[in-house]
Design a protein around this motif. Structure first.
Motif, short mmCIF file in Angstrom:
data_model
loop_
_atom_site.label_atom_id
_atom_site.label_comp_id
_atom_site.label_asym_id
_atom_site.label_seq_id
_atom_site.Cartn_x
_atom_site.Cartn_y
_atom_site.Cartn_z
N VAL A 1 0.96 -1.20 0.12
CA VAL A 1 -0.02 -0.05 0.04
C VAL A 1 0.85 1.21 0.04
O VAL A 1 2.27 0.99 0.25
CB VAL A 1 -1.01 0.03 1.10
CG1 VAL A 1 -1.84 -1.28 1.19
CG2 VAL A 1 -0.13 -0.01 2.52
N PRO A 2 0.35 2.25 -0.25
CA PRO A 2 1.38 3.53 -0.19
C PRO A 2 2.26 3.79 0.92
O PRO A 2 1.59 3.73 1.97
CB PRO A 2 0.09 4.82 -0.50
CG PRO A 2 -0.85 4.35 -1.19
CD PRO A 2 -1.10 2.88 -0.54
N GLY A 3 3.36 3.72 0.60
CA GLY A 3 4.32 3.98 1.82
C GLY A 3 4.68 2.73 2.78
O GLY A 3 5.44 2.62 3.42
N LEU A 4 4.12 1.65 2.50
CA LEU A 4 4.24 0.22 3.37
C LEU A 4 4.15 -0.96 2.42
O LEU A 4 3.46 -1.13 1.58
CB LEU A 4 2.90 0.18 4.47
CG LEU A 4 2.88 1.41 5.47
CD1 LEU A 4 1.45 0.77 6.10
CD2 LEU A 4 4.02 1.10 6.38
N VAL A 5 4.99 -2.05 2.85
CA VAL A 5 4.82 -3.30 2.45
C VAL A 5 4.88 -4.29 3.56
O VAL A 5 5.64 -4.22 4.54
CB VAL A 5 6.27 -3.72 1.40
CG1 VAL A 5 6.30 -5.04 0.84
CG2 VAL A 5 5.97 -2.67 0.24
N VAL A 6 4.04 -5.19 3.50
CA VAL A 6 3.65 -6.30 4.62
C VAL A 6 4.26 -7.56 3.87
O VAL A 6 3.76 -7.96 2.96
CB VAL A 6 2.29 -6.27 5.00
CG1 VAL A 6 2.37 -7.67 6.05
CG2 VAL A 6 1.82 -5.03 5.49
N VAL B 1 6.28 -11.61 10.28
CA VAL B 1 5.57 -10.74 9.47
C VAL B 1 6.24 -9.34 9.68
O VAL B 1 6.54 -9.16 10.78
CB VAL B 1 4.01 -10.46 9.85
CG1 VAL B 1 3.32 -9.17 9.21
CG2 VAL B 1 2.94 -11.67 9.82
N THR B 2 6.66 -8.96 8.66
CA THR B 2 7.55 -7.54 8.72
C THR B 2 6.87 -6.35 7.90
O THR B 2 6.54 -6.65 6.85
CB THR B 2 9.13 -7.67 8.25
OG1 THR B 2 9.56 -8.99 9.08
CG2 THR B 2 9.65 -6.72 8.38
N ILE B 3 6.77 -5.37 8.56
CA ILE B 3 6.27 -4.37 7.99
C ILE B 3 7.43 -3.19 7.55
O ILE B 3 8.10 -2.92 8.48
CB ILE B 3 4.98 -3.39 8.95
CG1 ILE B 3 4.06 -4.32 9.30
CG2 ILE B 3 4.50 -2.22 8.18
CD1 ILE B 3 3.01 -4.00 10.27
N TYR B 4 7.46 -3.07 6.32
CA TYR B 4 8.53 -2.08 6.12
C TYR B 4 7.66 -0.88 5.48
O TYR B 4 6.96 -0.72 4.88
CB TYR B 4 9.15 -2.64 4.34
CG TYR B 4 9.85 -3.74 4.61
CD1 TYR B 4 11.47 -3.94 4.65
CD2 TYR B 4 9.47 -5.18 4.96
CE1 TYR B 4 12.10 -5.09 4.64
CE2 TYR B 4 10.07 -6.45 4.93
CZ TYR B 4 11.50 -6.28 4.89
OH TYR B 4 12.15 -7.34 5.03
N GLU B 5 8.42 0.33 6.42
CA GLU B 5 7.72 1.59 6.14
C GLU B 5 8.76 2.73 5.41
O GLU B 5 9.82 2.41 5.99
CB GLU B 5 7.52 1.94 7.53
CG GLU B 5 6.81 3.35 7.60
CD GLU B 5 6.36 4.03 8.99
OE1 GLU B 5 6.24 4.95 9.07
OE2 GLU B 5 6.49 3.16 10.02
N PHE B 6 8.37 3.11 4.43
CA PHE B 6 9.29 3.91 3.62
C PHE B 6 8.90 5.44 3.77
O PHE B 6 7.83 5.81 4.11
CB PHE B 6 9.15 3.58 2.02
CG PHE B 6 9.48 2.02 1.78
CD1 PHE B 6 10.73 1.87 1.31
CD2 PHE B 6 8.66 1.15 2.02
CE1 PHE B 6 11.33 0.72 1.12
CE2 PHE B 6 9.30 -0.16 1.80
CZ PHE B 6 10.34 -0.36 1.34
#
Length: 147
Positions: free
Chosen positions: A96-101, A120-125
């Motif tokens: 989703v915008p700004g995030l990858v799960v 589960v890792t949430i990557y926040e950009f």
């Protein structure tokens, strides 16, 4: 079971960056294990990361969650890679915008035992598309003697 991660070239957008980050992580861990890891080896990964604003939250070397910055993360990865073999199987990735799960089954082999976990890792950009935050959640599902 072997490493079952598709190549970053199979993806676009931030999902590609997440898989490229995973590829760089694997390369760094392998060099740490071989005893050949140097500062220059971090360059590929650091092109993907906001190294000044980076924060990682979650378990890493022990059972308690930690909040660490980029220099501490580099130190932890070097320790981890020097003693652990990692394999992963991609289960699901959602962008989703700004995030990858990223959902994986991970297998970490150390000291003759393979520890299996669902993660589960949430990557926040940030707005520049650089990784600024990792939120890591680990659910151990078992261990077995290394193959």
């Amino acid at each position: 079971m072997a490493n079952e991660m598709p190549p970053s070239g199979d993806f676009t957008g931030l999902s590609r960056a997440v898989i490229a980050y995973s590829e760089a992580f694997s390369g760094i861990a392998a060099k740490a294990k071989a005893g050949t890891l140097g500062d220059a080896d971090w360059a590929e990964m650091e092109t993907l990361v906001d190294v000044d604003g980076f924060v990682r939250e979650g378990v890493f070397l022990g059972p308690q969650a930690e909040v660490i910055d980029w220099p501490t993360y580099r130190h932890y990865v070097t320790q981890y890679g020097g003693h652990t073999d990692w394999e992963g199987t991609l289960r699901r990735m959602t962008e989703v915008p700004g995030l990858v799960v990223l959902e994986l089954e991970e297998r970490n082999t150390r000291g003759g035992m393979t520890h299996v976990s669902n993660t589960v890792t949430i990557y926040e950009f940030n707005d520049a598309g650089k990784l600024k935050r990792l939120h890591v959640y680990v659910s151990p599902i078992g261990e077995r003697p290394a193959a």
